[in-house]
Design an enzyme around this catalytic site. Structure first.
Site, PDB file in Angstrom:
ATOM      1  CD  GLU A 172      -1.079   0.678   3.657  1.00  0.00           C
ATOM      2  OE1 GLU A 172      -1.547   1.821   3.496  1.00  0.00           O
ATOM      3  OE2 GLU A 172      -1.249   0.014   4.693  1.00  0.00           O
ATOM      4  CB  VAL A 202      -5.853  -1.743   4.287  1.00  0.00           C
ATOM      5  CG1 VAL A 202      -6.345  -3.179   4.161  1.00  0.00           C
ATOM      6  CG2 VAL A 202      -4.524  -1.689   5.052  1.00  0.00           C
ATOM      7  CB  ALA A 218     -13.723   1.841   4.497  1.00  0.00           C
ATOM      8  CE  LYS A 244       0.622   1.647  14.635  1.00  0.00           C
ATOM      9  NZ  LYS A 244       0.566   2.056  13.229  1.00  0.00           N
TER      10      LYS A 244
END
Ligand code: PSU
Ligand code: MN
Length: 305
Positions: free
Chosen positions: A26, A107, A142, A160
């Protein structure tokens, strides 16, 4: 597909044609997840790690209104230095393309682009999830819904602890997303190997993860898999060190009214500052680790198809 504004790097197109393993990467982690110049160095090192592990890297971003699957050195450099780059999730991708703008893919958007390019595996650091306080803010990334819709296996180091991890796991379960801890029973928490929560599934080999990916496809189930790969022990930050830092960053975000797309980048950069860069070193180590596992899964899928 031909009229999609899609530019596939020659190396990636070649790997596709041969059925060789490819790992998508990404770009939001580059533009919104790490400071310059560590972002550029990390992006280069991750690509090198994918190559050293026997797969072709495909870093994904939108450049001047085209989706790029695989970036040149110059494109990577420009993206890492640019300011004001859009952060693209599922909702923003088409708008960015229509406007001819440049944007980094989260992502969710990276999964969408990877699927378009026929790439099954994507390695990153951490995914977005259910934020703490989501019961009032409704802030749910999302990324979670994308995992339920788009058939890409995502390798991350868990999520995280800036997020509400129990709620994140609940939403993934509701969406029918397989959450697979690699080589251990507990769900890893990004900087720490153990979140204290059991992972719903465990697998100990890349080939088993590859097989599960392929079987889901044959079952006709939409959506991908989340592989939660614990950070290497040597790079781990003990929870006693990181938890107070997270609390402080969260309190500041609340006090400053940080909302929506700004939340995750704000927290990442504050935690970097508050740990004098230690969080970044750990972040880099876990991304490299995920690149290696992603390459092994991609090789497993390539060998079986
Ligand atoms: N979590 C991290 N590092 C990141 C991100 C999340 O530990 O760089 C980025 C990823 O691109 C992820 C996005 O897809 O933030 C999630 O943003 P949001 O919470 O606004 O959906
Ligand atoms: Mn959000």
């Amino acid at each position: 597909m031909t009229d999609l504004p899609l530019t596939v790097a020659p190396e990636v197109a070649d790997a596709r044609a041969k059925g060789a393993p490819i790992v998508a990467l990404e770009s939001t982690i580059i533009t919104h997840g790490m400071p310059y110049p560590q972002n550029l160095e990390t992006a280069r090192r991750v690509e090198a790690e994918v190559r050293a592990s026997g797969a072709v890297p495909a870093t994904i971003a939108v450049m001047a209104g085209r989706i790029h699957i695989g970036l040149t050195e110059a494109e990577l450099d420009a993206l890492a230095k640019a300011s004001g780059v859009m952060k693209l999730s599922r909702a923003d991708l088409a708008a960015c393309l229509a406007a001819g703008r440049t944007g980094a893919t989260t992502v969710a958007a990276t999964m969408i682009a990877a699927r378009l390019a026929g790439i099954a595996v994507f390695a990153t650091g951490g995914i977005g999830g259910v934020h703490r306080g989501a019961e009032t803010s409704f802030d749910i990334s999302a990324d979670l819904r994308e995992l339920s819709e788009t058939p890409v296996t995502v390798v991350a180091a868990g999520a995280k602890a800036i997020l509400d991890l129990p709620k994140t796991l609940e939403v993934l379960e509701t969406f029918g997303v397989p959450v697979i801890a690699y080589g251990q029973d507990s769900f890893p928490a990004f900087w720490s190997r153990d979140s204290g929560l059991a992972a719903p599934l465990r697998m100990d080999t890349a080939d088993e993860i590859a097989a599960a990916h392929l079987i889901r496809g044959r079952l006709g189930l939409p959506g991908g898999q989340l592989v939660a790969n614990p950070i290497p022990e040597a790079a781990e930050i003990p929870r006693a060190v990181i938890v107070p830092v997270i609390e402080k960053a969260l309190a500041e975000a609340g006090a400053q009214g940080i909302a929506a797309k700004e939340v995750t980048p704000f927290l990442l950069s504050r935690i970097f500052e508050l740990t004098d860069g230690r969080s970044l070193d750990a972040n880099i180590a876990l991304v490299m680790n995920n690149a290696r596992l992603g390459a092994a899964i991609a090789a497993g899928i390539a060998a079986a198809t």
